[in-house]
Design a protein around this motif. Structure first.
Motif, PDB file in Angstrom:
ATOM      1  N   ILE A  48      70.732  25.213  15.173  1.00  0.00           N
ATOM      2  CA  ILE A  48      71.788  24.898  14.104  1.00  0.00           C
ATOM      3  C   ILE A  48      70.902  23.891  13.215  1.00  0.00           C
ATOM      4  O   ILE A  48      70.891  24.008  11.823  1.00  0.00           O
ATOM      5  N   HIS A  49      69.865  22.955  13.669  1.00  0.00           N
ATOM      6  CA  HIS A  49      69.005  22.296  12.867  1.00  0.00           C
ATOM      7  C   HIS A  49      68.220  23.063  11.983  1.00  0.00           C
ATOM      8  O   HIS A  49      67.892  22.803  10.729  1.00  0.00           O
ATOM      9  N   ARG A  88      70.220  24.406   8.948  1.00  0.00           N
ATOM     10  CA  ARG A  88      71.075  23.348   8.128  1.00  0.00           C
ATOM     11  C   ARG A  88      70.231  23.532   6.862  1.00  0.00           C
ATOM     12  O   ARG A  88      68.821  23.127   6.620  1.00  0.00           O
ATOM     13  N   GLY A  89      70.870  23.309   5.610  1.00  0.00           N
ATOM     14  CA  GLY A  89      70.174  23.527   4.514  1.00  0.00           C
ATOM     15  C   GLY A  89      69.494  24.558   3.627  1.00  0.00           C
ATOM     16  O   GLY A  89      68.830  24.441   2.655  1.00  0.00           O
ATOM     17  N   LEU A 105      73.872  29.380   7.576  1.00  0.00           N
ATOM     18  CA  LEU A 105      75.079  28.659   7.893  1.00  0.00           C
ATOM     19  C   LEU A 105      75.864  28.829   6.439  1.00  0.00           C
ATOM     20  O   LEU A 105      75.495  29.038   5.420  1.00  0.00           O
ATOM     21  N   ASP A 120      78.506  23.902   5.732  1.00  0.00           N
ATOM     22  CA  ASP A 120      77.510  23.337   6.663  1.00  0.00           C
ATOM     23  C   ASP A 120      78.170  22.308   7.611  1.00  0.00           C
ATOM     24  O   ASP A 120      79.239  21.605   7.492  1.00  0.00           O
ATOM     25  N   ILE A 121      77.481  22.277   8.874  1.00  0.00           N
ATOM     26  CA  ILE A 121      77.971  21.144   9.672  1.00  0.00           C
ATOM     27  C   ILE A 121      77.672  19.794   9.328  1.00  0.00           C
ATOM     28  O   ILE A 121      76.689  19.487   8.809  1.00  0.00           O
ATOM     29  N   PRO A 137      76.847  15.773   9.068  1.00  0.00           N
ATOM     30  CA  PRO A 137      75.963  14.895   9.716  1.00  0.00           C
ATOM     31  C   PRO A 137      76.836  14.181  11.081  1.00  0.00           C
ATOM     32  O   PRO A 137      78.021  13.892  10.811  1.00  0.00           O
ATOM     33  N   VAL A 157      69.313  14.609  12.076  1.00  0.00           N
ATOM     34  CA  VAL A 157      70.431  15.207  11.408  1.00  0.00           C
ATOM     35  C   VAL A 157      71.302  13.982  10.622  1.00  0.00           C
ATOM     36  O   VAL A 157      72.563  14.317  10.277  1.00  0.00           O
TER      37      VAL A 157
END
Length: 233
Positions: free
Chosen positions: A11-12, A15-16, A61, A66-67, A69, A109
């Protein structure tokens, strides 16, 4: 690497990103097979993580989904940082390394303003690793491992007056009292719960025996006994 850590890092890594990340790149980063990456991504998708893409194409993602923080307040985050510093200063190396790794994952995160707040906290627990403190940290690790494995320990122990005795004990927990550790145990010599200070243990051996916690001499019973003792002071 634990599976939970892999899922976090996947996931990290996504991200972005504006372009898809190839499964092969994820596999190389994580040190696992392509099949493992495919399975982990599929499990994340099934659990509701908005990952788009497929094998051979890559993964992203979903745009706009986006998940978020981790939702820590500044005070909560500062508590985590300070707690980590105290664990590093006073616990064994095993817990110190675990606390530092956990904090790094959290900071990875966090939004920038909270990450900066974490770095600005002015509550410290300096870490001194001279010969004595290094040996003591190793002793805490060893006691911790014995508690988890339910190993009977044989201690050569000095009391407050300096008198030594040999005790076979069933270790139940470690407690930190703002400067001193104690080992909460069932003492077979006394047939009762006793607290032992690790810094007064002259010798520590494993007997090779494992103990089974039964009613009246397990952790819950120990905590009840300590509550009763301190309530009567």
């Amino acid at each position: 690497m634990r599976r939970a850590d892999r899922l976090f890092l996947i996931i990290h890594a996504l991200r972005g990103r504006r372009t898809a990340l190839q499964a092969r790149a994820l596999a190389e980063t994580l040190g696992v097979s392509l099949r493992t990456v495919y399975r982990d991504v599929a499990d994340l998708q099934l659990s509701g993580v908005p990952i788009e893409g497929e094998a051979g194409v890559g993964y992203v993602l979903r745009k706009g989904a986006d998940i978020p923080p981790l939702m820590f307040t500044a005070e909560e985050l500062e508590s985590l940082v300070v707690g980590t510093r105290f664990v590093r200063a006073f616990a064994g190396e095993r817990l110190a390394e675990g606390a530092q790794a956990a904090l790094m994952k959290i900071e990875a995160v966090l939004p920038p303003e909270l990450r900066e707040r974490a770095a600005r906290t002015r509550i410290y627990a300096p870490v001194w690793r001279d010969e004595y403190s290094t040996a003591f940290a190793a002793r805490i690790d060893r006691l911790h491992a014995a508690i988890e494995a339910q190993l009977v320990l044989r201690l050569v122990y000095r009391d407050e007056a300096g008198q030594a005795s040999t005790r076979d004990v069933e270790p139940l927990c470690l407690a930190f009292w703002g400067g001193k550790w104690t080992l909460g145990s069932w003492c077979r010599l006394r047939g009762a719960f006793r607290n032992f200070r690790p810094d007064r243990i002259d010798r520590l051996d494993e007997t090779g025996e494992r103990f089974a916690t039964g009613e009246g001499r397990n952790l819950d019973a120990y905590l009840d006994a300590m509550r009763g003792y301190y309530a009567g002071l």
